[in-house]
Design a protein around this motif. Structure first.
Motif, PDB file in Angstrom:
ATOM      1  N   ALA A 199       0.831  -1.207   0.000  1.00 12.63           N
ATOM      2  CA  ALA A 199       0.000   0.000   0.000  1.00 12.63           C
ATOM      3  C   ALA A 199       0.862   1.252   0.000  1.00 12.63           C
ATOM      4  CB  ALA A 199      -0.915   0.001   1.216  1.00 12.63           C
ATOM      5  N   GLN A 200       1.918   1.260   0.783  1.00 11.38           N
ATOM      6  CA  GLN A 200       2.800   2.433   0.833  1.00 11.38           C
ATOM      7  C   GLN A 200       3.501   2.640  -0.510  1.00 11.38           C
ATOM      8  OE1 GLN A 200       2.267   4.357   3.097  1.00 11.38           O
ATOM      9  NE2 GLN A 200       2.404   3.543   5.173  1.00 11.38           N
ATOM     10  N   ARG A 201       3.884   1.554  -1.162  1.00 11.27           N
ATOM     11  CA  ARG A 201       4.507   1.684  -2.492  1.00 11.27           C
ATOM     12  C   ARG A 201       3.530   2.286  -3.483  1.00 11.27           C
ATOM     13  NH1 ARG A 201       6.529  -3.543  -1.353  1.00 11.27           N
ATOM     14  NH2 ARG A 201       4.904  -4.477  -2.675  1.00 11.27           N
ATOM     15  N   LEU A 202       2.289   1.795  -3.461  1.00  6.96           N
ATOM     16  CA  LEU A 202       1.297   2.299  -4.408  1.00  6.96           C
ATOM     17  C   LEU A 202       1.002   3.773  -4.168  1.00  6.96           C
ATOM     18  CD1 LEU A 202      -0.635   1.685  -6.710  1.00  6.96           C
ATOM     19  CD2 LEU A 202      -2.354   1.010  -5.020  1.00  6.96           C
ATOM     20  N   LYS A 203       0.939   4.182  -2.919  1.00 10.19           N
ATOM     21  CA  LYS A 203       0.723   5.595  -2.619  1.00 10.19           C
ATOM     22  C   LYS A 203       1.783   6.460  -3.290  1.00 10.19           C
ATOM     23  CE  LYS A 203      -1.471   5.361   1.944  1.00 10.19           C
ATOM     24  NZ  LYS A 203      -1.350   5.814   3.347  1.00 10.19           N
ATOM     25  N   ARG A 204       3.040   6.059  -3.149  1.00 10.18           N
ATOM     26  CA  ARG A 204       4.133   6.843  -3.748  1.00 10.18           C
ATOM     27  C   ARG A 204       4.020   6.853  -5.270  1.00 10.18           C
ATOM     28  NH1 ARG A 204       6.965   4.063   0.409  1.00 10.18           N
ATOM     29  NH2 ARG A 204       7.704   2.482  -1.068  1.00 10.18           N
ATOM     30  N   GLU A 205       3.700   5.715  -5.855  1.00  7.74           N
ATOM     31  CA  GLU A 205       3.612   5.622  -7.315  1.00  7.74           C
ATOM     32  C   GLU A 205       2.493   6.489  -7.875  1.00  7.74           C
ATOM     33  OE1 GLU A 205       3.082   1.497  -8.052  1.00  7.74           O
ATOM     34  OE2 GLU A 205       5.080   0.921  -7.318  1.00  7.74           O
ATOM     35  N   LEU A 206       1.381   6.590  -7.154  1.00 11.56           N
ATOM     36  CA  LEU A 206       0.218   7.328  -7.638  1.00 11.56           C
ATOM     37  C   LEU A 206       0.233   8.801  -7.253  1.00 11.56           C
ATOM     38  CD1 LEU A 206      -2.682   4.772  -6.981  1.00 11.56           C
ATOM     39  CD2 LEU A 206      -1.470   5.225  -9.115  1.00 11.56           C
ATOM     40  N   ASP A 246      -1.263   6.822   7.494  1.00 15.03           N
ATOM     41  CA  ASP A 246      -1.959   5.559   7.720  1.00 15.03           C
ATOM     42  C   ASP A 246      -2.045   4.774   6.422  1.00 15.03           C
ATOM     43  OD1 ASP A 246      -3.649   3.499   8.385  1.00 15.03           O
ATOM     44  OD2 ASP A 246      -5.275   4.754   9.122  1.00 15.03           O
ATOM     45  N   TRP A 247      -1.479   3.573   6.409  1.00  8.58           N
ATOM     46  CA  TRP A 247      -1.420   2.786   5.182  1.00  8.58           C
ATOM     47  C   TRP A 247      -2.791   2.370   4.674  1.00  8.58           C
ATOM     48  CZ3 TRP A 247      -3.315  -2.191   4.801  1.00  8.58           C
ATOM     49  CH2 TRP A 247      -3.569  -2.863   5.993  1.00  8.58           C
ATOM     50  N   THR A 248      -3.815   2.343   5.536  1.00 11.40           N
ATOM     51  CA  THR A 248      -5.127   1.868   5.094  1.00 11.40           C
ATOM     52  C   THR A 248      -5.918   2.910   4.309  1.00 11.40           C
ATOM     53  OG1 THR A 248      -6.318   2.505   7.114  1.00 11.40           O
ATOM     54  CG2 THR A 248      -5.314   0.309   7.084  1.00 11.40           C
ATOM     55  N   LYS A 249      -5.441   4.137   4.233  1.00  9.29           N
ATOM     56  CA  LYS A 249      -6.185   5.188   3.537  1.00  9.29           C
ATOM     57  C   LYS A 249      -5.371   5.713   2.353  1.00  9.29           C
ATOM     58  CE  LYS A 249      -8.293   5.335   7.752  1.00  9.29           C
ATOM     59  NZ  LYS A 249      -7.871   4.478   8.867  1.00  9.29           N
ATOM     60  N   ILE A 250      -5.778   5.357   1.142  1.00  7.25           N
ATOM     61  CA  ILE A 250      -5.160   5.887  -0.073  1.00  7.25           C
ATOM     62  C   ILE A 250      -6.065   7.006  -0.581  1.00  7.25           C
ATOM     63  CG2 ILE A 250      -4.451   5.410  -2.442  1.00  7.25           C
ATOM     64  CD1 ILE A 250      -3.737   2.606  -1.623  1.00  7.25           C
ATOM     65  N   VAL A 251      -5.574   8.232  -0.536  1.00  4.59           N
ATOM     66  CA  VAL A 251      -6.380   9.413  -0.854  1.00  4.59           C
ATOM     67  C   VAL A 251      -5.806  10.051  -2.115  1.00  4.59           C
ATOM     68  CG1 VAL A 251      -7.337  11.560   0.047  1.00  4.59           C
ATOM     69  CG2 VAL A 251      -6.753   9.717   1.627  1.00  4.59           C
ATOM     70  N   LEU A 252      -6.589  10.033  -3.186  1.00  6.45           N
ATOM     71  CA  LEU A 252      -6.120  10.497  -4.490  1.00  6.45           C
ATOM     72  C   LEU A 252      -6.749  11.849  -4.834  1.00  6.45           C
ATOM     73  CD1 LEU A 252      -6.211   7.146  -6.502  1.00  6.45           C
ATOM     74  CD2 LEU A 252      -4.341   8.142  -5.168  1.00  6.45           C
ATOM     75  N   PRO A 253      -5.917  12.823  -5.233  1.00  9.90           N
ATOM     76  CA  PRO A 253      -6.384  14.211  -5.422  1.00  9.90           C
ATOM     77  C   PRO A 253      -6.982  14.465  -6.803  1.00  9.90           C
ATOM     78  CG  PRO A 253      -4.011  14.109  -5.737  1.00  9.90           C
ATOM     79  CD  PRO A 253      -4.448  12.720  -5.378  1.00  9.90           C
ATOM     80  N   TYR A 254      -8.180  13.953  -7.043  1.00  7.62           N
ATOM     81  CA  TYR A 254      -8.809  14.148  -8.346  1.00  7.62           C
ATOM     82  C   TYR A 254      -9.461  15.515  -8.501  1.00  7.62           C
ATOM     83  CZ  TYR A 254      -8.015   9.350  -9.805  1.00  7.62           C
ATOM     84  OH  TYR A 254      -7.418   8.180 -10.198  1.00  7.62           O
ATOM     85  N   GLY A 255      -9.649  16.236  -7.408  1.00  8.35           N
ATOM     86  CA  GLY A 255     -10.189  17.587  -7.494  1.00  8.35           C
ATOM     87  C   GLY A 255     -11.520  17.633  -8.223  1.00  8.35           C
ATOM     88  N   ASP A 256     -11.642  18.578  -9.183  1.00 12.98           N
ATOM     89  CA  ASP A 256     -12.914  18.699  -9.891  1.00 12.98           C
ATOM     90  C   ASP A 256     -13.133  17.571 -10.896  1.00 12.98           C
ATOM     91  OD1 ASP A 256     -10.996  19.520 -11.701  1.00 12.98           O
ATOM     92  OD2 ASP A 256     -11.745  21.562 -11.900  1.00 12.98           O
ATOM     93  N   ASN A 257     -12.208  16.628 -10.964  1.00 17.35           N
ATOM     94  CA  ASN A 257     -12.400  15.408 -11.750  1.00 17.35           C
ATOM     95  C   ASN A 257     -12.855  14.239 -10.880  1.00 17.35           C
ATOM     96  OD1 ASN A 257     -12.073  15.890 -14.453  1.00 17.35           O
ATOM     97  ND2 ASN A 257      -9.895  15.446 -14.504  1.00 17.35           N
TER      98      ASN A 257
END
Length: 409
Positions: free
Chosen positions: A257-264, A271-282
């Motif tokens: 999970a931590q690797r994927l966070k960095r890649e994205l 907290d490794w259980t929360k992957i928060v992606l900044p899509y904004g108005d998308n």
């Protein structure tokens, strides 16, 4: 070695008996039973449930832990009731606490002393030690969220030291941190009273939770759960909570999970259980794309999509998430500062499109994460109105309208 699961083992007994007791489905629900001689009684446990709660308390480092089948909400309210019974009249808390915190204060007659909290890139920040100290000076206790829904922690060591020095209790809403009991960030290592939402980040059935206490607060908490906990608890939920607390840690999925966070380029939370992606108005477009491909995020707050993991998440599922996440570009994050002014008296409901520049008269936000985007007294900005208009689930909004104060003549 498999852990002993006291409640599940009890439910396996006497499967062939004839039911002249509740529930009304008469045993077609499998382990969904009531208080029988072999199933024990959550309200006064002496058998399997008592042993399960003793094991849970030992694992979580508590003097007493109580299994809940009413979700973390009943745990939060039980903590606040125990606080009141212990003599407190006020509690310092973030204005962006879960709605159950404010409802609990209202029900228990506790004054909420708001901690000054800033926002950054559309996310409420955890309060600093200085902000906590200022609010704690005028309160009898401190309640913080640890971790919050976006994966951030408050300054736990500083909060513990401040409350200890002041001789005031520390309460932690750890609804999103049940998976942390293996770590130094776990709420129970700092708090006098705390709640774990076992169903959120561990493999428990929905509404499964635990509330715990140390020291003198254990006796008050026992009284409190008797007030707020249901007298008809679900045995499958209870059994799942015991299993969840005893579930092993999965280091491999945490690292993936931590690797994927960095890649994205996900937000850098704790907290490794929360992957928060900044899509904004998308964000709405991205949510639809994910769901078209069978992937469902935890929430869309109009700025971010949050993907909630647990020890049961599989690495191939993370690979699918990563592949889909790259298909929709990140958009503009709404970051406007929300200004807060004195409240008026008379109110009216207006369409969100017509509410920009008006003063909000009632909390409004997204469900989940069940924290306010706007509070009473906040001036409604264009970004906030647009985010609420796009939301699939929002509280404080009825038929596209928000309650605002009438402008003074």
């Amino acid at each position: 070695m498999k852990p002993v699961l006291h409640i599940a083992d009890a439910l396996k007994q006497n499967r062939g008996h004839i039911s002249f007791h509740t529930p009304g489905h008469k045993r077609t629900g499998g382990g969904d039973l009531t208080e029988l001689s072999y199933t024990d009684n959550l309200s006064s446990p002496t058998g399997a449930i008592a042993r399960a709660e003793e094991d849970v308390a030992r694992i979580l480092g508590a003097k007493k832990s109580f299994i809940l089948t009413d979700g973390s909400t009943s745990g939060v309210m039980s903590m606040l009731y125990a606080l009141k019974r212990a003599g407190a009249n006020s509690v310092a808390l973030s204005p962006y606490s879960h709605k159950s915190v404010k409802n609990g204060c209202m029900l228990c007659g506790l004054k909420a002393v708001e901690i000054t909290v800033r926002t950054l890139s559309g996310i409420p920040l955890q309060p600093s030690a200085e902000e906590i100290a200022r609010a704690l000076f005028g309160a009898d206790a401190l309640l913080l969220t640890s971790p919050d829904y976006y994966g951030f922690f408050p300054p736990l060591n500083e909060a513990r030291e401040l409350t200890k020095t002041a001789g005031k209790p520390l309460l932690l809403d750890g609804a999103h941190g049940a998976h942390l009991h293996f770590t130094d960030e776990y709420a129970g290592k700092y708090a006098d009273l705390w709640v774990d939402g076992a169903h959120k980040s561990l493999p428990a059935l929905t509404q499964g939770a635990v509330v715990s206490a140390n020291g003198e607060y254990a006796a008050f908490l026992k009284e409190a759960v008797g007030v707020f906990r249901t007298t008809s608890p679900s045995y499958p939920i209870m059994a799942s909570v015991e299993r969840a607390v005893k579930y092993p840690r999965k280091i491999s999925i945490e690292r993936a999970a931590q690797r994927l966070k960095r890649e994205l380029g996900a937000i850098e939370n704790d907290d490794w259980t929360k992957i928060v992606l900044p899509y904004g108005d998308n964000a709405t477009r991205a949510q639809r794309y994910f769901e078209e491909h069978g992937v469902y995020p935890e929430f869309n707050d109009g700025n971010y999509l949050m993907f909630y993991l647990s020890p049961c998440t599989k690495e191939n599922e993370l690979k699918t998430l990563g592949a889909l996440a790259r298909a929709v570009p990140y958009g503009r994050i709404a970051t406007e500062d929300i200004r807060h002014i004195a409240c008026g008296r008379k109110t009216e409901k207006v369409l969100l499109a017509d509410a920009v520049g008006r003063v909000c008269a009632r909390e409004a936000g997204f469900f989940p994460p069940c924290i306010p985007l706007l509070r009473a007294g906040d001036i409604i900005g264009a970004d906030a109105a647009a985010r609420l208009q796009r939301a699939d689930g929002a509280f404080g909004i009825e038929d596209g309208k928000v309650l605002v104060y009438l402008e003074e003549e």
